[in-house]
Design an enzyme around this catalytic site. Sequence first.
Site, short mmCIF file in Angstrom:
data_model
loop_
_atom_site.label_atom_id
_atom_site.label_comp_id
_atom_site.label_asym_id
_atom_site.label_seq_id
_atom_site.Cartn_x
_atom_site.Cartn_y
_atom_site.Cartn_z
N ASN A 45 -9.89 0.02 -0.31
CA ASN A 45 -8.50 -0.05 -0.12
C ASN A 45 -7.77 -0.52 -1.59
OD1 ASN A 45 -5.80 -0.10 0.24
ND2 ASN A 45 -6.08 -1.33 2.34
N CYS A 92 0.68 -1.16 0.02
CA CYS A 92 0.07 0.07 0.02
C CYS A 92 0.74 1.27 -0.18
CB CYS A 92 -0.91 0.08 1.18
SG CYS A 92 -2.19 -1.38 1.14
N HIS A 107 -3.43 7.39 2.28
CA HIS A 107 -3.82 5.78 2.03
C HIS A 107 -5.14 5.83 2.49
CE1 HIS A 107 -3.82 1.76 0.97
NE2 HIS A 107 -3.69 1.44 1.91
N1 ACO Z 1 -18.24 -8.53 8.60
C1 ACO Z 1 -18.83 -8.86 9.87
N2 ACO Z 1 -18.06 -9.30 10.86
C2 ACO Z 1 -16.65 -9.24 10.65
C3 ACO Z 1 -16.09 -8.92 9.52
C4 ACO Z 1 -17.06 -8.54 8.34
N3 ACO Z 1 -16.44 -8.40 7.06
N4 ACO Z 1 -14.79 -9.05 9.63
C5 ACO Z 1 -14.48 -9.33 10.86
N5 ACO Z 1 -15.56 -9.59 11.56
C6 ACO Z 1 -15.99 -9.69 13.00
C7 ACO Z 1 -14.64 -10.59 13.55
O1 ACO Z 1 -14.69 -12.00 13.41
C8 ACO Z 1 -14.79 -10.37 14.98
O2 ACO Z 1 -15.84 -11.08 15.62
P1 ACO Z 1 -15.56 -11.69 16.91
O3 ACO Z 1 -15.64 -10.58 17.91
O4 ACO Z 1 -16.78 -12.64 17.02
O5 ACO Z 1 -14.40 -12.58 16.71
C9 ACO Z 1 -15.11 -8.79 15.21
O6 ACO Z 1 -15.93 -8.55 13.58
C10 ACO Z 1 -14.27 -7.77 15.06
O7 ACO Z 1 -13.02 -8.00 14.47
P2 ACO Z 1 -11.90 -7.02 14.38
O8 ACO Z 1 -10.79 -7.68 13.59
O9 ACO Z 1 -11.35 -7.16 15.89
O10 ACO Z 1 -12.48 -5.93 14.13
P3 ACO Z 1 -11.76 -4.30 13.95
O11 ACO Z 1 -12.73 -3.45 14.45
O12 ACO Z 1 -10.38 -4.50 14.12
O13 ACO Z 1 -11.95 -4.11 12.41
C11 ACO Z 1 -10.54 -4.00 10.44
C12 ACO Z 1 -11.11 -4.89 11.26
C13 ACO Z 1 -11.49 -3.14 9.66
C14 ACO Z 1 -10.06 -5.08 9.31
C15 ACO Z 1 -9.58 -3.08 10.84
O14 ACO Z 1 -8.76 -3.80 11.93
C16 ACO Z 1 -8.62 -2.46 10.03
O15 ACO Z 1 -8.93 -1.54 9.37
N6 ACO Z 1 -7.32 -3.04 10.11
C17 ACO Z 1 -6.31 -2.32 9.26
C18 ACO Z 1 -6.32 -2.51 8.09
C19 ACO Z 1 -5.29 -1.65 7.18
O16 ACO Z 1 -5.14 -0.62 7.51
N7 ACO Z 1 -4.59 -2.03 6.12
C20 ACO Z 1 -3.53 -1.12 5.82
C21 ACO Z 1 -2.72 -1.81 4.92
S1 ACO Z 1 -3.44 -2.81 3.83
C22 ACO Z 1 -2.06 -3.17 2.65
O17 ACO Z 1 -0.94 -2.95 2.98
C23 ACO Z 1 -2.41 -4.21 1.97
#
Ligand code: ACO
Length: 322
Positions: free
Chosen positions: A279, A113, A249
């Site tokens: 993204n 990214c 980003h």
């Molecule tokens: N729909 C519904 N529920 C979901 C989904 C979905 N698509 N995905 C995960 N969940 C659930 C999980 O299973 C979890 O359930 P549980 O509590 O029963 O175990 C719950 O939602 C919370 O999951 P988390 O992963 O803790 O959710 P979080 O608030 O962290 O959000 C997210 C997830 C959006 C991916 C976030 O962590 C994020 O944006 N991370 C950063 C990503 C990023 O910035 N990437 C940049 C670089 S990308 C690159 O370089 C290629």
Amino acid sequence: MTYSRILGTGSCLPEKVVTNHDLEKIVDTSDQWIQDRTGIKQRYIAGEHETTGDLAEQAARRAMEAAGKGPEDIDLIVLATTTPDQIFPSTACLVQSRLDIHGCPAFDIQAVCTGFVYALAAADNFIRAGNATCALVIGAETFSRILNWKDRGTCVLFGDGAGAVVIGASDEPGILSTHLHADGDYAKLLHVPDGVSRGYDQVQQERAFVEMRGNEVFKMAVNTLGRIVDETLEQNGLKKSDIDWLIPHQANYRIIRGIARKLQLPIERVVVTVAEHGNTSAASVPLALDVAVRDGRIKRGEMLLMEAFGGGFTWGSALVKY
Ligand code: ACO
């Protein structure tokens, strides 16, 4: 002293739009969850035979047109991608041929990214050193190809697209500074574990998919991007209030909002495309830049701060007087 400045921008998105509601039909997710956690409403997904090179070519043509430059003017091509058309030649070389550009150096950069910021920094350094005068810098991805469409934790986040800029040598500073970093110790938090050298069979078995520990990536992204904003301002002797536009980003609206708050920048001064594009990895920053240039928000002479964070981990920024 020679500097480089942005002469023109361009971008390209595939035709096919996939909404959060469409994804509800293939994984256990909801529009509400995706919007609340990420700000994403939809993303563009490449057609079956559409490649990173196809998107890159169109974005490049538009950037060259905006810059008023033809194939004979370009003397460097740097293309950032994680999803090249082929193992080799580089997608930069494939695009070079399609654009009828011959002889100049053309190479790909892989920083996931952060790829576009890396590519921009490389091209800027070529120009500053007197080794190029007019460079095509592209960020292009078909990230959908490396997504596991059964993993709701990743497949809802990404999209496909391309963005490009033409930068040219100038006596006046345009790109004021670039700042690049990486730390491979974090590789396993966000990666595609398979690859060519680890076993091509595995790739053919379609196991070459993105794996991410989202929560840990999120925390690192917020802290690291905060630090690079400080580093960029400090090294240029600037105040937060000197920044006209933040072009971050586009991974997650919550991360973007956090950085805007840190800069004490109203969200209206931040280019946000994550809702529409998702993204798009290396394409996200140049896509956002092109959107805001073409809709007239970004004007000549304004101060732009671009920043990105991605797999590696890699992170970086570019401070640009547009
Ligand atoms: N729909 C519904 N529920 C979901 C989904 C979905 N698509 N995905 C995960 N969940 C659930 C999980 O299973 C979890 O359930 P549980 O509590 O029963 O175990 C719950 O939602 C919370 O999951 P988390 O992963 O803790 O959710 P979080 O608030 O962290 O959000 C997210 C997830 C959006 C991916 C976030 O962590 C994020 O944006 N991370 C950063 C990503 C990023 O910035 N990437 C940049 C670089 S990308 C690159 O370089 C290629």
